[in-house]
Design a protein around this motif. Sequence first.
Motif, PDB file in Angstrom:
ATOM      1  N   HIS A  73       5.404   4.251 -11.530  1.00 49.79           N
ATOM      2  CA  HIS A  73       5.309   2.819 -11.278  1.00 49.79           C
ATOM      3  C   HIS A  73       5.139   2.099 -12.608  1.00 49.79           C
ATOM      4  N   GLU A  74       5.781   0.925 -12.703  1.00 49.44           N
ATOM      5  CA  GLU A  74       5.699   0.142 -13.942  1.00 49.44           C
ATOM      6  C   GLU A  74       5.895  -1.325 -13.589  1.00 49.44           C
ATOM      7  N   ASP A  75       5.115  -2.237 -14.212  1.00 45.28           N
ATOM      8  CA  ASP A  75       5.313  -3.656 -13.938  1.00 45.28           C
ATOM      9  C   ASP A  75       5.343  -4.477 -15.219  1.00 45.28           C
ATOM     10  N   PHE A  76       5.647  -5.770 -15.059  1.00 39.88           N
ATOM     11  CA  PHE A  76       5.832  -6.628 -16.230  1.00 39.88           C
ATOM     12  C   PHE A  76       4.520  -7.030 -16.907  1.00 39.88           C
ATOM     13  N   GLU A  77       3.381  -6.623 -16.346  1.00 41.55           N
ATOM     14  CA  GLU A  77       2.085  -6.825 -16.995  1.00 41.55           C
ATOM     15  C   GLU A  77       1.724  -5.662 -17.911  1.00 41.55           C
ATOM     16  N   GLY A  78       2.576  -4.609 -17.933  1.00 40.33           N
ATOM     17  CA  GLY A  78       2.296  -3.445 -18.750  1.00 40.33           C
ATOM     18  C   GLY A  78       1.556  -2.349 -18.013  1.00 40.33           C
ATOM     19  N   HIS A  79       1.319  -2.556 -16.711  1.00 39.29           N
ATOM     20  CA  HIS A  79       0.645  -1.523 -15.909  1.00 39.29           C
ATOM     21  C   HIS A  79       1.666  -0.456 -15.552  1.00 39.29           C
ATOM     22  N   LYS A  80       1.325   0.800 -15.807  1.00 36.46           N
ATOM     23  CA  LYS A  80       2.234   1.892 -15.474  1.00 36.46           C
ATOM     24  C   LYS A  80       1.431   3.143 -15.140  1.00 36.46           C
ATOM     25  N   GLY A  81       2.069   4.043 -14.400  1.00 34.25           N
ATOM     26  CA  GLY A  81       1.401   5.285 -14.030  1.00 34.25           C
ATOM     27  C   GLY A  81       2.230   6.051 -13.028  1.00 34.25           C
ATOM     28  N   THR A  82       1.686   7.172 -12.575  1.00 30.40           N
ATOM     29  CA  THR A  82       2.367   8.034 -11.613  1.00 30.40           C
ATOM     30  C   THR A  82       1.473   8.227 -10.400  1.00 30.40           C
ATOM     31  N   ILE A  83       2.037   8.001  -9.204  1.00 29.14           N
ATOM     32  CA  ILE A  83       1.327   8.201  -7.940  1.00 29.14           C
ATOM     33  C   ILE A  83       1.790   9.535  -7.380  1.00 29.14           C
ATOM     34  N   GLU A  84       0.862  10.499  -7.288  1.00 25.12           N
ATOM     35  CA  GLU A  84       1.212  11.853  -6.862  1.00 25.12           C
ATOM     36  C   GLU A  84       0.796  12.087  -5.409  1.00 25.12           C
ATOM     37  N   VAL A 135       0.866  -1.180   0.000  1.00 30.71           N
ATOM     38  CA  VAL A 135       0.000   0.000   0.000  1.00 30.71           C
ATOM     39  C   VAL A 135       0.899   1.224   0.000  1.00 30.71           C
ATOM     40  N   THR A 136       0.877   1.983  -1.102  1.00 34.52           N
ATOM     41  CA  THR A 136       1.706   3.171  -1.246  1.00 34.52           C
ATOM     42  C   THR A 136       0.834   4.405  -1.148  1.00 34.52           C
ATOM     43  N   TYR A 137       1.175   5.295  -0.221  1.00 35.23           N
ATOM     44  CA  TYR A 137       0.414   6.525   0.030  1.00 35.23           C
ATOM     45  C   TYR A 137       1.403   7.677  -0.041  1.00 35.23           C
ATOM     46  N   MET A 138       1.285   8.512  -1.071  1.00 35.14           N
ATOM     47  CA  MET A 138       2.251   9.580  -1.290  1.00 35.14           C
ATOM     48  C   MET A 138       1.928  10.797  -0.423  1.00 35.14           C
ATOM     49  N   LEU A 139       2.978  11.348   0.191  1.00 42.05           N
ATOM     50  CA  LEU A 139       2.852  12.530   1.039  1.00 42.05           C
ATOM     51  C   LEU A 139       3.347  13.790   0.338  1.00 42.05           C
ATOM     52  N   GLN A 140       4.320  13.636  -0.543  1.00 43.66           N
ATOM     53  CA  GLN A 140       4.928  14.790  -1.230  1.00 43.66           C
ATOM     54  C   GLN A 140       5.538  14.306  -2.539  1.00 43.66           C
ATOM     55  N   GLY A 141       5.343  15.087  -3.602  1.00 44.41           N
ATOM     56  CA  GLY A 141       5.962  14.752  -4.875  1.00 44.41           C
ATOM     57  C   GLY A 141       5.241  13.635  -5.588  1.00 44.41           C
ATOM     58  N   ALA A 142       5.988  12.795  -6.320  1.00 44.30           N
ATOM     59  CA  ALA A 142       5.375  11.748  -7.127  1.00 44.30           C
ATOM     60  C   ALA A 142       6.385  10.651  -7.431  1.00 44.30           C
TER      61      ALA A 142
END
Length: 301
Positions: free
Chosen positions: A83-94, A73-80
């Motif tokens: 994320h990328e995985d071998f299933e092709g899922h990718k994105g940015t957690i801000e 469980v990733t919960y961002m407090l500051q910045g961003a």
Amino acid sequence: MPEREVCSHVKEPRLVARKYLARPQREGIGAVVRRSIGRFELKYFDPFLVLDEFSVTAPGGFPDHPHRGFETVTYMLQGAVTHEDFEGHKGTIEAGDLQWMTAGRGIVHSEIPVPQGTQKGLQLWINLASKYKMIEPSYQEVLSKDIAEAVENGIKVRIIAGEAFGIKSPIYTRTPTMYLDFSLKPGAHLQQHIPKSWNAFVYILEGEGVFGNLKSQPANSHHILLLGPGDGLEAWNKSSKLLRFILVGAEPLGEPMVQFGPFVMNTQEEIDQTIDDFENFANGFEKARNWRSESAISLDF
């Protein structure tokens, strides 16, 4: 954010059973983490495996690595962080965003900070029951603007998982879990229900507070407080500054646990099989054979 009446009446407040200061340590590439669960004094607090408060700047981070048998469980407090995985899922957690990743039978992924500034957040590892350890990987992702919030009597709460002030989070937790981000203004007093059978802890992000009863010694930032038995938490902000902390609780699994780094199973035989699966690209790790994250390629990790 709605103003709400008090709805959590605590009859048996949980007292602080143990308190630890999470000291900085190096992790990944160029990252600094304050690890409160998963350290030598507190290897496991069923079902919690790890709690890290992390700080990382580019070009560091957490390049390609595997997981099996639990949730992150990733919960961002500051910045961003990207994320990328071998299933092709990718994105940015801000900042303020949540990613609830169920690794299940296996995932290989990377977590890399965006180029500008220092990125800070929390990562919690939650064990999975044996019946869920080999399920397919999945994600639940919630943007900051979509995390439910409430304000009441000088208290603000963000409901990441579970329920507070009559508001429920939409996050589905295979292990029944609550994850609440509280901010108390000076003079505020919190009462929050916690199921009696659950293990629960507080981790202080900012300020100083009194927890359990008014005679307790104040605790300040970067401390984890393991809570004893009872039906809820009472907390007071007796200081002149904001108090911010997370309250996390969950139903213990009560199962054997064997951990080898990023692999968490029930027996040593299952760990041995997991290592074999990973090294031979089998049973959930097939796609790892020919995969490298874009960040690993571009940054030459």
